[in-house]
Design an enzyme around this catalytic site. Structure first.
Site, PDB file in Angstrom:
ATOM      1  N   ASN A 121       0.400  -1.763  -0.441  1.00  0.00           N
ATOM      2  CA  ASN A 121       0.347   0.138   0.115  1.00  0.00           C
ATOM      3  C   ASN A 121       0.682   1.652  -0.235  1.00  0.00           C
ATOM      4  O   ASN A 121       1.830   1.258   0.434  1.00  0.00           O
ATOM      5  CB  ASN A 121      -0.957  -0.327   1.588  1.00  0.00           C
ATOM      6  CG  ASN A 121      -1.947   0.917   1.425  1.00  0.00           C
ATOM      7  OD1 ASN A 121      -2.399   1.455   0.272  1.00  0.00           O
ATOM      8  ND2 ASN A 121      -2.022   1.765   2.588  1.00  0.00           N
ATOM      9  N   HIS A 123       0.960   4.948   0.966  1.00  0.00           N
ATOM     10  CA  HIS A 123       0.104   6.309   1.948  1.00  0.00           C
ATOM     11  C   HIS A 123       0.410   7.885   2.025  1.00  0.00           C
ATOM     12  O   HIS A 123       1.559   7.949   2.219  1.00  0.00           O
ATOM     13  CB  HIS A 123      -0.028   5.608   3.570  1.00  0.00           C
ATOM     14  CG  HIS A 123      -1.276   7.069   4.112  1.00  0.00           C
ATOM     15  ND1 HIS A 123      -2.520   6.813   3.686  1.00  0.00           N
ATOM     16  CD2 HIS A 123      -0.734   7.507   5.194  1.00  0.00           C
ATOM     17  CE1 HIS A 123      -2.963   7.274   4.387  1.00  0.00           C
ATOM     18  NE2 HIS A 123      -1.627   7.853   5.297  1.00  0.00           N
ATOM     19  N   ASP A 155      -1.671  -4.551   6.460  1.00  0.00           N
ATOM     20  CA  ASP A 155      -2.426  -5.807   6.814  1.00  0.00           C
ATOM     21  C   ASP A 155      -3.582  -5.189   7.120  1.00  0.00           C
ATOM     22  O   ASP A 155      -4.601  -4.599   5.987  1.00  0.00           O
ATOM     23  CB  ASP A 155      -2.137  -5.997   8.380  1.00  0.00           C
ATOM     24  CG  ASP A 155      -2.164  -5.007   8.713  1.00  0.00           C
ATOM     25  OD1 ASP A 155      -3.096  -4.055   9.202  1.00  0.00           O
ATOM     26  OD2 ASP A 155      -0.934  -4.921  10.241  1.00  0.00           O
ATOM     27  N   ALA A 156      -4.936  -6.145   7.769  1.00  0.00           N
ATOM     28  CA  ALA A 156      -6.370  -5.487   7.273  1.00  0.00           C
ATOM     29  C   ALA A 156      -6.676  -4.806   7.970  1.00  0.00           C
ATOM     30  O   ALA A 156      -7.851  -4.339   7.946  1.00  0.00           O
ATOM     31  CB  ALA A 156      -7.071  -6.685   7.884  1.00  0.00           C
ATOM     32  N   ASP A 159      -4.117   1.704   6.646  1.00  0.00           N
ATOM     33  CA  ASP A 159      -2.805   1.802   6.670  1.00  0.00           C
ATOM     34  C   ASP A 159      -2.226   1.884   8.041  1.00  0.00           C
ATOM     35  O   ASP A 159      -1.454   2.210   8.053  1.00  0.00           O
ATOM     36  CB  ASP A 159      -3.188   3.748   6.612  1.00  0.00           C
ATOM     37  CG  ASP A 159      -4.126   3.967   5.290  1.00  0.00           C
ATOM     38  OD1 ASP A 159      -3.926   3.123   4.759  1.00  0.00           O
ATOM     39  OD2 ASP A 159      -4.750   4.801   5.514  1.00  0.00           O
TER      40      ASP A 159
HETATM   41  C1  GRF Z   1      -2.280   9.065  -3.693  1.00  0.00           C
HETATM   42  O1  GRF Z   1      -1.835  10.097  -2.543  1.00  0.00           O
HETATM   43  C2  GRF Z   1      -2.323   8.373  -2.523  1.00  0.00           C
HETATM   44  O2  GRF Z   1      -1.429   7.554  -1.307  1.00  0.00           O
HETATM   45  C3  GRF Z   1      -4.074   8.004  -1.632  1.00  0.00           C
HETATM   46  O3  GRF Z   1      -4.762   8.389  -2.754  1.00  0.00           O
HETATM   47  C4  GRF Z   1      -3.677   9.297  -4.127  1.00  0.00           C
HETATM   48  C5  GRF Z   1      -4.303   8.802  -5.172  1.00  0.00           C
HETATM   49  O4  GRF Z   1      -3.539   9.269  -6.409  1.00  0.00           O
HETATM   50  N1  GRF Z   1      -4.799   6.580  -0.744  1.00  0.00           N
HETATM   51  P1  GRF Z   1      -3.634   8.592  -7.673  1.00  0.00           P
HETATM   52  O5  GRF Z   1      -5.097   7.533  -8.305  1.00  0.00           O
HETATM   53  O6  GRF Z   1      -2.784   7.428  -7.631  1.00  0.00           O
HETATM   54  O7  GRF Z   1      -3.722   9.993  -8.097  1.00  0.00           O
END
Ligand code: GRF
Length: 218
Positions: A121, A123, A155-156, A159
C-alpha cells in the site's frame, strides 16, 4: 492469462507480476506504467482493478492496453461478498504482489492471506501518523512542518502493517491540501517505483507463504 493459483513457486524466475488496484485518478499507476514502458522497471502489470466505474485510473489502464477490471463495491449486497469477488478476480491473474495504489477500500485478512501477505500500500503521510482517507488534510490541520509518504505491507487495518520505505516532504506555509498532496504524490511515485524495483530484484524482503520474509527475487 495464467490459471488462478496464488503466489507462484519460488523457483520461478521471471518478471515479478503485479495487479494494481485503484479508485481515483491513477497518477501513481501511470508512473508505474511509464516506468515499465521506458524499461526502468522490470515488472509485469498483469492487470489493473478498480472498485468503481468510470475513474481516470481505469481509463489510464485501458489506454495503456492493460487488462482492466472493475469489481464495483456498490454492486454487492455486503462487503464480504464484494471482498470475495475481488479476491477471486485478482487471484485469477496469479500476481506475485498486489499493489493498492490509491485504492480507497479496506480488504479482508482473507484477501491478504490469499496473496501470501504480499499486499503493498502507498499512503500520503508518514505512517503511523495520519492514517485514513484524509492523511494530507489531517497532517495540514495538525500543523506538522514535515509530512511525506509511506510504502508498506498492508494488513487488514487502516494503513497499518510493516513499513518498507518513507520519504519526507516539507510543508510550506502557504500549502493547501491540494498543493501539499501534489508534492507528496511526486515523492510517492518515485518511492513506489523504487520499492517495486527493489522488490523485483530481491533487495527488499517480501512476505512468504510460510509466514516469514524472503529476499530472493521473483
Ligand atoms: C495517493 O496519494 C494515495 O496514496 C492516496 O490517494 C492518492 C491516489 O492518487 N491514497 P492517484 O489515484 O494515484 O492519482
Amino acid at each position: 492469462m495464467k490459471a488462478a493459483e496464488g503466489p507462484r513457486d519460488l523457483a520461478y524466475r521471471g518478471p515479478m507480476r503485479i495487479v494494481v488496484l485503484v479508485s481515483g485518478t491513477g497518477s501513481n499507476l501511470q508512473a508505474v506504467i511509464d516506468a515499465v514502458t521506458h524499461g526502468e522497471l522490470d515488472v509485469e502489470i498483469a492487470a489493473v482493478g478498480a472498485d468503481r466505474e468510470g475513474t481516470y485510473g481505469v481509463e489510464r489502464s485501458e489506454d495503456a492496453g492493460l487488462e482492466t477490471f472493475v469489481v464495483n463495491f456498490n454492486s454487492f449486497p455486503t462487503r464480504a461478498e464484494w471482498d470475495a469477488a475481488l479476491t477471486e478476480r485478482v487471484a485469477s491473474y496469479a500476481p506475485d504482489v498486489v499493489v493498492s495504489s490509491g485504492f480507497m477500500r479496506i480488504v479482508s485478512a482473507d484477501f491478504i492471506e490469499r496473496f501470501g501477505g504480499r499486499y503493498l500500500n502507498t499512503h500520503p503521510a508518514l505512517l503511523p501518523a495520519f492514517p485514513g482517507a484524509h492523511g494530507v488534510r489531517d497532517a495540514l490541520a495538525y500543523g506538522v512542518k514535515v509530512t511525506g509518504c509511506t510504502v508498506h505491507w498492508a494488513d487488514a487495518g487502516v494503513d497499518t502493517g510493516p513499513i518498507i520505505a518513507q520519504e519526507a516532504v516539507v510543508v510550506e506555509a502557504d500549502d493547501t491540501e491540494e498543493s501539499l498532496h501534489e508534492r507528496i504524490k511526486v515523492a510517492e511515485r518515485k518511492l513506489l517505483i523504487d520499492v517495486l524495483r527493489r522488490l523485483a530484484v530481491g533487495e527488499i524482503a517480501a512476505p512468504s507463504s510460510d509466514g516469514g520474509m524472503r529476499t530472493s527475487a521473483f
